[in-house]
Design an enzyme around this catalytic site. Structure first.
Site, PDB file in Angstrom:
ATOM      1  N   CYS A 353      12.465  34.434  45.095  1.00  0.00           N
ATOM      2  CA  CYS A 353      11.858  35.588  44.183  1.00  0.00           C
ATOM      3  C   CYS A 353      10.462  35.691  44.115  1.00  0.00           C
ATOM      4  O   CYS A 353       9.796  36.555  44.260  1.00  0.00           O
ATOM      5  CB  CYS A 353      12.481  35.563  42.684  1.00  0.00           C
ATOM      6  SG  CYS A 353      14.266  34.996  42.837  1.00  0.00           S
ATOM      7  N   ARG A 382      17.676  22.966  47.439  1.00  0.00           N
ATOM      8  CA  ARG A 382      18.081  22.573  45.940  1.00  0.00           C
ATOM      9  C   ARG A 382      18.611  20.995  46.080  1.00  0.00           C
ATOM     10  O   ARG A 382      19.523  21.172  46.978  1.00  0.00           O
ATOM     11  CB  ARG A 382      18.774  23.463  45.226  1.00  0.00           C
ATOM     12  CG  ARG A 382      18.105  24.769  45.091  1.00  0.00           C
ATOM     13  CD  ARG A 382      18.753  25.837  44.221  1.00  0.00           C
ATOM     14  NE  ARG A 382      18.524  27.220  44.274  1.00  0.00           N
ATOM     15  CZ  ARG A 382      19.265  28.327  43.721  1.00  0.00           C
ATOM     16  NH1 ARG A 382      20.137  28.235  43.258  1.00  0.00           N
ATOM     17  NH2 ARG A 382      18.402  29.254  44.130  1.00  0.00           N
ATOM     18  N   GLN A 400      20.090  32.311  51.552  1.00  0.00           N
ATOM     19  CA  GLN A 400      20.747  33.507  50.654  1.00  0.00           C
ATOM     20  C   GLN A 400      20.311  34.834  51.290  1.00  0.00           C
ATOM     21  O   GLN A 400      19.429  35.145  51.789  1.00  0.00           O
ATOM     22  CB  GLN A 400      20.003  33.464  49.070  1.00  0.00           C
ATOM     23  CG  GLN A 400      20.081  32.283  48.339  1.00  0.00           C
ATOM     24  CD  GLN A 400      19.121  32.310  47.097  1.00  0.00           C
ATOM     25  OE1 GLN A 400      18.274  32.478  47.097  1.00  0.00           O
ATOM     26  NE2 GLN A 400      19.863  31.757  46.025  1.00  0.00           N
ATOM     27  N   ASP A 402      19.243  37.513  50.283  1.00  0.00           N
ATOM     28  CA  ASP A 402      18.622  37.546  49.216  1.00  0.00           C
ATOM     29  C   ASP A 402      18.004  39.333  49.177  1.00  0.00           C
ATOM     30  O   ASP A 402      17.530  39.515  50.192  1.00  0.00           O
ATOM     31  CB  ASP A 402      17.389  36.735  48.920  1.00  0.00           C
ATOM     32  CG  ASP A 402      17.087  36.582  47.350  1.00  0.00           C
ATOM     33  OD1 ASP A 402      17.725  37.197  46.535  1.00  0.00           O
ATOM     34  OD2 ASP A 402      16.410  35.508  46.942  1.00  0.00           O
ATOM     35  N   HIS A 404      15.436  41.766  46.573  1.00  0.00           N
ATOM     36  CA  HIS A 404      14.855  42.171  44.983  1.00  0.00           C
ATOM     37  C   HIS A 404      14.475  43.675  44.994  1.00  0.00           C
ATOM     38  O   HIS A 404      13.930  44.136  45.969  1.00  0.00           O
ATOM     39  CB  HIS A 404      13.477  41.267  44.754  1.00  0.00           C
ATOM     40  CG  HIS A 404      14.108  39.757  44.403  1.00  0.00           C
ATOM     41  ND1 HIS A 404      13.970  38.978  45.722  1.00  0.00           N
ATOM     42  CD2 HIS A 404      14.333  39.008  43.559  1.00  0.00           C
ATOM     43  CE1 HIS A 404      14.349  37.929  45.298  1.00  0.00           C
ATOM     44  NE2 HIS A 404      14.715  37.869  44.076  1.00  0.00           N
ATOM     45  N   LYS A 488      24.043  38.875  34.573  1.00  0.00           N
ATOM     46  CA  LYS A 488      24.308  38.990  35.820  1.00  0.00           C
ATOM     47  C   LYS A 488      25.707  39.613  36.090  1.00  0.00           C
ATOM     48  O   LYS A 488      26.345  39.659  35.032  1.00  0.00           O
ATOM     49  CB  LYS A 488      24.472  37.936  36.691  1.00  0.00           C
ATOM     50  CG  LYS A 488      23.104  36.575  36.219  1.00  0.00           C
ATOM     51  CD  LYS A 488      23.184  35.581  37.332  1.00  0.00           C
ATOM     52  CE  LYS A 488      24.402  34.678  36.691  1.00  0.00           C
ATOM     53  NZ  LYS A 488      24.799  33.162  37.557  1.00  0.00           N
ATOM     54  N   HIS A 534      17.941  41.367  41.122  1.00  0.00           N
ATOM     55  CA  HIS A 534      18.142  40.251  42.060  1.00  0.00           C
ATOM     56  C   HIS A 534      19.641  40.557  42.718  1.00  0.00           C
ATOM     57  O   HIS A 534      20.369  40.777  41.648  1.00  0.00           O
ATOM     58  CB  HIS A 534      18.077  39.163  41.560  1.00  0.00           C
ATOM     59  CG  HIS A 534      16.558  38.733  40.764  1.00  0.00           C
ATOM     60  ND1 HIS A 534      15.860  37.713  41.500  1.00  0.00           N
ATOM     61  CD2 HIS A 534      16.252  39.027  39.823  1.00  0.00           C
ATOM     62  CE1 HIS A 534      15.004  37.458  40.364  1.00  0.00           C
ATOM     63  NE2 HIS A 534      15.150  38.379  39.540  1.00  0.00           N
TER      64      HIS A 534
END
Length: 659
Positions: A353, A382, A400, A402, A404, A488, A534
């Site tokens: 992000c 992580r 991910q 991902d 945005h 979410k 997201h």
RNA sequence: GCUGAUGUAGCUCAGUCGGUAGAGCACUUCCUUGGUAAGGAAGAGGUCAUCGGUUCAAGUCCGAUCAUCAGCUCCA
């Protein structure tokens, strides 16, 4: 039946199918079941009166809608009651075998039941077998299970003095402190605090398997004492237990870790580090096909690709607010000191992000530019707790899919809907039809856990709900499941062992635009705050493929299969023709392998079958002479002969349709 | 991280009472040219997870560590 029965003494019960029947007032659930049929009475476990579950012995004294609950009752109510009683029977068995054991909580769960117990004794596998035997013994004793209502104060006295069970006392004094009256279930010398309902008699339990022992914390609180949790599952017949165990065996065969090794999709190596999967060539093909699929779909839907580095200055994460929330699941910072002694700290990025937000703010944005949909297959790291790691499904390094989406408030609901639509499209294409959708909302009791004001959260949750309703998705609500920056919509699937995993997610964020001071110039010429969505349809490539392996049991659709066709010549004489066939497939974009070993055709076929290759092309003298191929389909066997052209067209079409 | 179980050849596993390691598959070579799920022979392959202890002697007994698995807490 005479016409002049005493109307005062009968009541009318209505069954779920709309039929009704007059019964004497005061009839029990068992009586009602008996009046319908002997076999129903034998299978009856409990009764639902006006929508409320109750013990089978409960008397019906007024007109009511009733439902007889059996083990196989839709909605699992019967299983739930059965397993809950089984946990009590297990507790009784443990008490008989290991006097002095203290009992915590013993509920039914989705796949059976457990009981949390405290004891000096360390329970092991042998104990489980003894307990199973004792449970069957309790079943043979055919003990009636009896409900008793009593004032809370009396129950406290009962559990502290005669049962000497401090955990039950704590529940009575804490969780149930508002209750005036509570219920206790007795079975022989054993008694448990429980709201019920329960089986009428211990003899209903005919088969039981205690599956494992693990540790848990009293009331799920890691600062409280550790307890031993014994899991089990029970059935009203030995046959059902056998079927259940067979299903478990089947599920084990689908385990993505086992199939991942067998099909050479990925590996894990201690030398690299735990939780850091390595993609082998065959697994990499699946991943790259999935990425290509999503990239193309995103291109059509107005996304723009970006790339960002794998590390970032720690200040970036402090600014985003991720740092305190994620600090216990991060790899420690990389610290760099220059010649002047100045120190810089970098984190392996735990999320993408902040990098994307910086791209957004790198130029002045107009309201006309929005929405901006930035997409990246971003690898993040992580440091999950070691006990959490699970093959591809839970890793420490993962990628991910991902994105945005930066949009104006008036575009938000449309954009959430579009993200939901993309996610649904991805799942449908991949053949996932049994997906649970959860609206993950914040917990107002714990507002301090979240960024942003209460008003902002209200708005965000309203928008998410509106989008979910407009997209007509069935969802459950998860209070306290939100991320710290917003609510979410999570897409959840199960793995082979029935464990739930979150895959895709769509999240609304009003907090980061504030933290990163993001803005766009509106039509009024003044700066405004955008909203961020997201979203990640796959969630992570690793987890998604892990679940996909289990979902398909390794039988991937043709477009994903690492090897799509195995070309299997029978003798050396036809190698030249087989090579031509092989080359023709390669030239048409088909992933084909050629097996020219001097092995018998039976063995080549077996290996292709074991390798789950969708199509096998068998080539002998006959095919070489006629310029055809003999086709065999994985798990389906011989499909007869085809011309090369027809075969090629069939493959190309199947790949294109992703069927 | 916590509780428990497990760790022997690339894979699946055996290894008795403590006496220095075994099978099947896979791999290599040779023979075999076979029509829809395993052709035959030979060969190679091991610091028994790692470290330490007990013992004349440890794959085996004890301890620690690491990893894997199940569950708990946590998450994509």
């Amino acid at each position: 039946m005479s016409e002049n029965i005493d109307v005062q003494a009968t009541v009318t019960v209505t069954f779920p199918d709309g039929r009704n029947r007059s019964i004497p007032s005061g009839s029990s659930g068992y009586d009602i079941a008996q009046s319908i049929g002997h076999s129903l009475a034998r299978e009856a476990l409990a009764i639902r009166i006006n929508g409320e579950l109750a013990d089978l012995g409960t008397a019906v004294t007024d007109d009511a809608t009733v439902e007889i609950i059996t083990f196989d009752h839709p909605g699992a109510a019967g299983k739930h009651i059965f397993w809950h009683s089984a946990s009590h029977i297990m507790a009784q068995a443990i008490e008989e075998l290991f006097p002095g054991t203290k009992f915590g909580a013993g509920p039914a769960v989705e796949q059976g039941f457990y009981y949390d117990i405290a004891s000096e004794h360390r329970f092991n596998e042998e104990d489980l077998q003894k307990i199973e035997q004792q449970m069957l013994d309790i079943s043979k004793r055919s003990i009636d299970i009896r409900r008793e209502e009593m004032p809370r104060e009396k129950a406290i006295a009962f559990f502290s003095e005669s049962r000497k069970d401090p955990y039950k006392v704590e529940i009575l004094q804490d969780t149930l402190k508002e209750a005036d009256s509570v219920s206790i279930y007795h079975q022989g010398a054993f008694a448990d605090l429980c709201s019920g309902p329960h089986l009428p008699n211990t003899s209903k339990l005919k088969a039981v398997k205690l599956t494992n022992i693990s540790a848990s914390f009293w009331r799920g609180d890691s600062s409280r004492e550790s307890m031993q949790r014994i899991y089990g599952i029970a059935f009203p017949s030995a046959k059902l237990l056998k079927q259940h165990l067979a299903r478990l065996e089947e599920a084990k065969k689908r385990d993505h870790r086992k199939l991942g090794a067998e099909l050479e999709l990925f590996m894990l190596s201690q030398d690299v580090g735990s939780g850091l999967p390595i993609w082998l060539p065959k697994g990499a093909i699946i991943r790259s096909e999935l990425e290509a699929f999503l990239k193309e779909e995103q291109r059509k839907r107005g996304y723009v690709p970006v790339y960002t580095p794998h590390i970032g200055n720690i200040d970036l994460y402090k600014r985003s607010g991720h740092y305190p929330y994620y600090s216990d699941s991060q790899f420690p910072p990389l610290t760099y000191k220059d010649d002047l002694g100045r120190e810089e700290q970098y984190l392996l990025k735990p999320m993408n992000c902040p990098h994307h937000h910086l791209i957004y703010s790198s130029q002045l944005r107009s309201y006309r530019d929005l929405p901006i949909r930035m997409a990246e297959f971003g690898t993040v790291y992580r440091h999950e707790q070691s006990g959490e790691l699970n093959g591809l499904i839970r890793a420490r390094g993962f990628t991910q899919d991902d994105s945005h989406i930066y949009c104006r408030p008036d575009q938000l609901v449309d954009e959430i809907c579009a993200a939901i639509d993309l996610t649904k499209f991805v799942f449908t294409t991949l053949g996932f039809d049994d997906i649970e959708v959860r609206l993950s909302l914040h917990d107002p009791e714990n507002q301090e856990k979240y960024g942003g004001t209460e008003e902002v959260w209200k708005q965000a949750e309203k928008d998410v709900r509106e989008a979910a309703d407009r997209m007509e998705i069935n969802y459950v609500i998860g209070i306290g499941e939100a991320s710290f920056y917003g609510p979410k919509i999570d897409f959840i699937v199960r793995d082979a062992l029935g464990r739930k995993w979150q895959l895709g997610t769509v999240q609304v964020d009003y907090v980061m635009p504030e933290r990163f001071d993001l803005s766009y110039i509106g039509s009024d010429g003044k700066p405004h705050r955008p909203v961020i969505i997201h979203r990640a349809p796959f969630g992570s490539m690793e987890r998604f493929i892990g679940v996909l392996i289990e979902h398909t049991a390794g039988n991937f659709p043709l477009w994903l299969a690492p090897v799509q066709v195995a070309v299997l010549p029978i003798t050396e004489e036809v190698h030249a023709y087989a090579e031509r066939v092989h080359q023709m497939l390669i030239d048409n974009g088909i992933r084909a392998d050629l097996d020219i070993r001097s092995e018998k055709i039976g063995k080549k076929i077996r290996e292709a079958e074991v390798g789950k290759i969708p199509y096998m092309v068998i080539i002998g003298q006959k095919e070489a002479d006629s310029e055809e191929i003999s086709l065999r389909r994985h798990r389906k066997g011989d499909q007869g002969s085809l011309t090369l052209q027809a075969f090629k067209d069939m493959l190309v079409k199947e790949v294109r349709n992703k069927s």
